[in-house]
Design a protein around this motif. Structure first.
Motif, PDB file in Angstrom:
ATOM      1  N   SER A  87       0.826  -1.214   0.000  1.00  0.00           N
ATOM      2  CA  SER A  87       0.000   0.000   0.000  1.00  0.00           C
ATOM      3  C   SER A  87       0.858   1.260   0.000  1.00  0.00           C
ATOM      4  N   LEU A  88       1.889   1.271   0.819  1.00  0.00           N
ATOM      5  CA  LEU A  88       2.753   2.455   0.861  1.00  0.00           C
ATOM      6  C   LEU A  88       3.442   2.683  -0.476  1.00  0.00           C
ATOM      7  N   PHE A  89       3.855   1.609  -1.148  1.00  0.00           N
ATOM      8  CA  PHE A  89       4.495   1.763  -2.461  1.00  0.00           C
ATOM      9  C   PHE A  89       3.535   2.417  -3.454  1.00  0.00           C
ATOM     10  N   TRP A  90       2.308   1.896  -3.549  1.00  0.00           N
ATOM     11  CA  TRP A  90       1.375   2.441  -4.537  1.00  0.00           C
ATOM     12  C   TRP A  90       0.853   3.820  -4.137  1.00  0.00           C
ATOM     13  N   ILE A  91       0.800   4.092  -2.864  1.00  0.00           N
ATOM     14  CA  ILE A  91       0.450   5.454  -2.439  1.00  0.00           C
ATOM     15  C   ILE A  91       1.553   6.417  -2.859  1.00  0.00           C
ATOM     16  N   GLY A  92       2.807   5.982  -2.742  1.00  0.00           N
ATOM     17  CA  GLY A  92       3.932   6.809  -3.212  1.00  0.00           C
ATOM     18  C   GLY A  92       3.874   7.050  -4.707  1.00  0.00           C
ATOM     19  N   VAL A  93       3.548   6.012  -5.480  1.00  0.00           N
ATOM     20  CA  VAL A  93       3.414   6.180  -6.934  1.00  0.00           C
ATOM     21  C   VAL A  93       2.275   7.146  -7.245  1.00  0.00           C
ATOM     22  N   ALA A  94       1.166   7.000  -6.538  1.00  0.00           N
ATOM     23  CA  ALA A  94       0.035   7.908  -6.759  1.00  0.00           C
ATOM     24  C   ALA A  94       0.401   9.350  -6.407  1.00  0.00           C
ATOM     25  N   LEU A  95       1.196   9.527  -5.362  1.00  0.00           N
ATOM     26  CA  LEU A  95       1.643  10.881  -5.014  1.00  0.00           C
ATOM     27  C   LEU A  95       2.528  11.475  -6.105  1.00  0.00           C
ATOM     28  N   LEU A  96       3.353  10.622  -6.738  1.00  0.00           N
ATOM     29  CA  LEU A  96       4.190  11.110  -7.834  1.00  0.00           C
ATOM     30  C   LEU A  96       3.351  11.600  -9.004  1.00  0.00           C
ATOM     31  N   VAL A  97       2.159  11.055  -9.163  1.00  0.00           N
ATOM     32  CA  VAL A  97       1.253  11.521 -10.214  1.00  0.00           C
ATOM     33  C   VAL A  97       0.429  12.709  -9.721  1.00  0.00           C
ATOM     34  N   LEU A  98       0.001  12.651  -8.469  1.00  0.00           N
ATOM     35  CA  LEU A  98      -0.902  13.676  -7.933  1.00  0.00           C
ATOM     36  C   LEU A  98      -0.239  15.043  -7.794  1.00  0.00           C
ATOM     37  N   VAL A  99       0.991  15.079  -7.335  1.00  0.00           N
ATOM     38  CA  VAL A  99       1.650  16.371  -7.076  1.00  0.00           C
ATOM     39  C   VAL A  99       1.767  17.211  -8.348  1.00  0.00           C
ATOM     40  N   PRO A 100       2.257  16.669  -9.478  1.00  0.00           N
ATOM     41  CA  PRO A 100       2.293  17.513 -10.684  1.00  0.00           C
ATOM     42  C   PRO A 100       0.905  17.926 -11.167  1.00  0.00           C
ATOM     43  N   ILE A 101      -0.076  17.025 -11.034  1.00  0.00           N
ATOM     44  CA  ILE A 101      -1.432  17.380 -11.460  1.00  0.00           C
ATOM     45  C   ILE A 101      -1.971  18.521 -10.602  1.00  0.00           C
ATOM     46  N   LEU A 102      -1.742  18.451  -9.296  1.00  0.00           N
ATOM     47  CA  LEU A 102      -2.178  19.540  -8.424  1.00  0.00           C
ATOM     48  C   LEU A 102      -1.454  20.842  -8.748  1.00  0.00           C
ATOM     49  N   PHE A 103      -0.171  20.754  -9.092  1.00  0.00           N
ATOM     50  CA  PHE A 103       0.572  21.954  -9.463  1.00  0.00           C
ATOM     51  C   PHE A 103      -0.025  22.590 -10.716  1.00  0.00           C
ATOM     52  N   VAL A 104      -0.328  21.761 -11.717  1.00  0.00           N
ATOM     53  CA  VAL A 104      -0.899  22.281 -12.966  1.00  0.00           C
ATOM     54  C   VAL A 104      -2.294  22.856 -12.715  1.00  0.00           C
ATOM     55  N   SER A 105      -3.130  22.134 -11.951  1.00  0.00           N
ATOM     56  CA  SER A 105      -4.482  22.639 -11.708  1.00  0.00           C
ATOM     57  C   SER A 105      -4.457  23.903 -10.848  1.00  0.00           C
ATOM     58  N   PHE A 106      -3.550  23.986  -9.883  1.00  0.00           N
ATOM     59  CA  PHE A 106      -3.420  25.181  -9.066  1.00  0.00           C
ATOM     60  C   PHE A 106      -2.977  26.361  -9.933  1.00  0.00           C
ATOM     61  N   SER A 107      -2.010  26.114 -10.816  1.00  0.00           N
ATOM     62  CA  SER A 107      -1.536  27.178 -11.701  1.00  0.00           C
ATOM     63  C   SER A 107      -2.655  27.642 -12.628  1.00  0.00           C
ATOM     64  N   ALA A 108      -3.411  26.696 -13.180  1.00  0.00           N
ATOM     65  CA  ALA A 108      -4.523  27.069 -14.060  1.00  0.00           C
ATOM     66  C   ALA A 108      -5.568  27.872 -13.294  1.00  0.00           C
ATOM     67  N   ALA A 109      -5.866  27.471 -12.069  1.00  0.00           N
ATOM     68  CA  ALA A 109      -6.857  28.201 -11.271  1.00  0.00           C
ATOM     69  C   ALA A 109      -6.382  29.617 -10.961  1.00  0.00           C
ATOM     70  N   VAL A 110      -5.108  29.781 -10.662  1.00  0.00           N
ATOM     71  CA  VAL A 110      -4.564  31.120 -10.399  1.00  0.00           C
ATOM     72  C   VAL A 110      -4.622  31.974 -11.658  1.00  0.00           C
ATOM     73  N   LEU A 111      -4.273  31.380 -12.810  1.00  0.00           N
ATOM     74  CA  LEU A 111      -4.330  32.137 -14.069  1.00  0.00           C
ATOM     75  C   LEU A 111      -5.763  32.557 -14.407  1.00  0.00           C
ATOM     76  N   VAL A 112      -6.723  31.658 -14.228  1.00  0.00           N
ATOM     77  CA  VAL A 112      -8.120  32.004 -14.501  1.00  0.00           C
ATOM     78  C   VAL A 112      -8.586  33.095 -13.539  1.00  0.00           C
ATOM     79  N   TRP A 113      -8.187  33.007 -12.277  1.00  0.00           N
ATOM     80  CA  TRP A 113      -8.569  34.024 -11.310  1.00  0.00           C
ATOM     81  C   TRP A 113      -7.956  35.375 -11.686  1.00  0.00           C
ATOM     82  N   LEU A 114      -6.671  35.376 -12.039  1.00  0.00           N
ATOM     83  CA  LEU A 114      -6.025  36.630 -12.459  1.00  0.00           C
ATOM     84  C   LEU A 114      -6.684  37.191 -13.713  1.00  0.00           C
ATOM     85  N   TRP A 115      -7.026  36.320 -14.667  1.00  0.00           N
ATOM     86  CA  TRP A 115      -7.692  36.762 -15.888  1.00  0.00           C
ATOM     87  C   TRP A 115      -9.048  37.381 -15.546  1.00  0.00           C
ATOM     88  N   ALA A 116      -9.803  36.743 -14.636  1.00  0.00           N
ATOM     89  CA  ALA A 116     -11.119  37.268 -14.266  1.00  0.00           C
ATOM     90  C   ALA A 116     -10.995  38.624 -13.580  1.00  0.00           C
TER      91      ALA A 116
END
Length: 176
Positions: A87-116
């Protein structure tokens, strides 16, 4: 062996024996143990053949039973540890996928907010700069020299339509 080392060994053995005796006394009181010991001794004297059969069965079955119980417990522990590590191994793999996705979605949300925010501020600035913006009573100078006066009704509440605007056209010439 010397007498000193023999006395140390006997002292250590006595210490281990008394420690074990205290632990057994904590689990089963000495009175209860003595009662069961007397019952087993009486049973052995009254029925020696049945007692010998039961004792031989316990003697020969104890080792396989102990091995089976230890195998079952160690298998359960191994399965639990393996499940946790898996479980810890696959949670680590999932975190390796989740962190970049959260970074991209956070950046997109900030850009949309700034645009608005920027769109709102620019739109408000343009609205205020327009000559026909409605900020109370207003006079508009038309290119043909006529003057149009817009008057907002004072008791009309917060209307968004044109029902509360009174338009009057004046014929006065506008001089620059």
């Amino acid at each position: 062996m010397s007498a000193d080392s023999e006395s140390r060994i006997q002292s250590s053995a006595r210490g281990v024996y008394t420690y074990g005796q205290r632990q057994v006394d904590r689990v089963i009181s000495p009175e209860t143990r003595q009662k069961h010991y007397n019952a087993v001794t009486n049973f052995a004297m009254e029925r020696p053949l049945v007692f010998a059969f039961i004792a031989s069965q316990l003697l020969f079955s104890a080792l396989p039973l102990a091995l089976f119980i230890s195998f079952s417990i160690s298998t359960g522990i191994f399965a639990f540890v393996s499940a946790v590590v898996f479980s810890l191994f696959w949670i680590g793999v999932a975190l390796l996928v989740l962190v970049p996705i959260l970074f991209v979605s956070f950046s997109a949300a900030v850009l949309v907010w700034l645009w608005a925010i920027a769109t709102f501020l620019v739109g408000r600035w343009i609205y205020r700069m327009m000559p026909v913006s409605m900020q109370g009573d207003m006079q508009v100078k038309m290119p043909n020299g006529k003057q149009v006066i817009f008057q907002k009704e004072r008791n009309s509440g917060v209307g968004l339509g044109f029902d509360d605007i009174d338009i009057k056209e004046g014929a006065a010439e506008v001089k620059d």
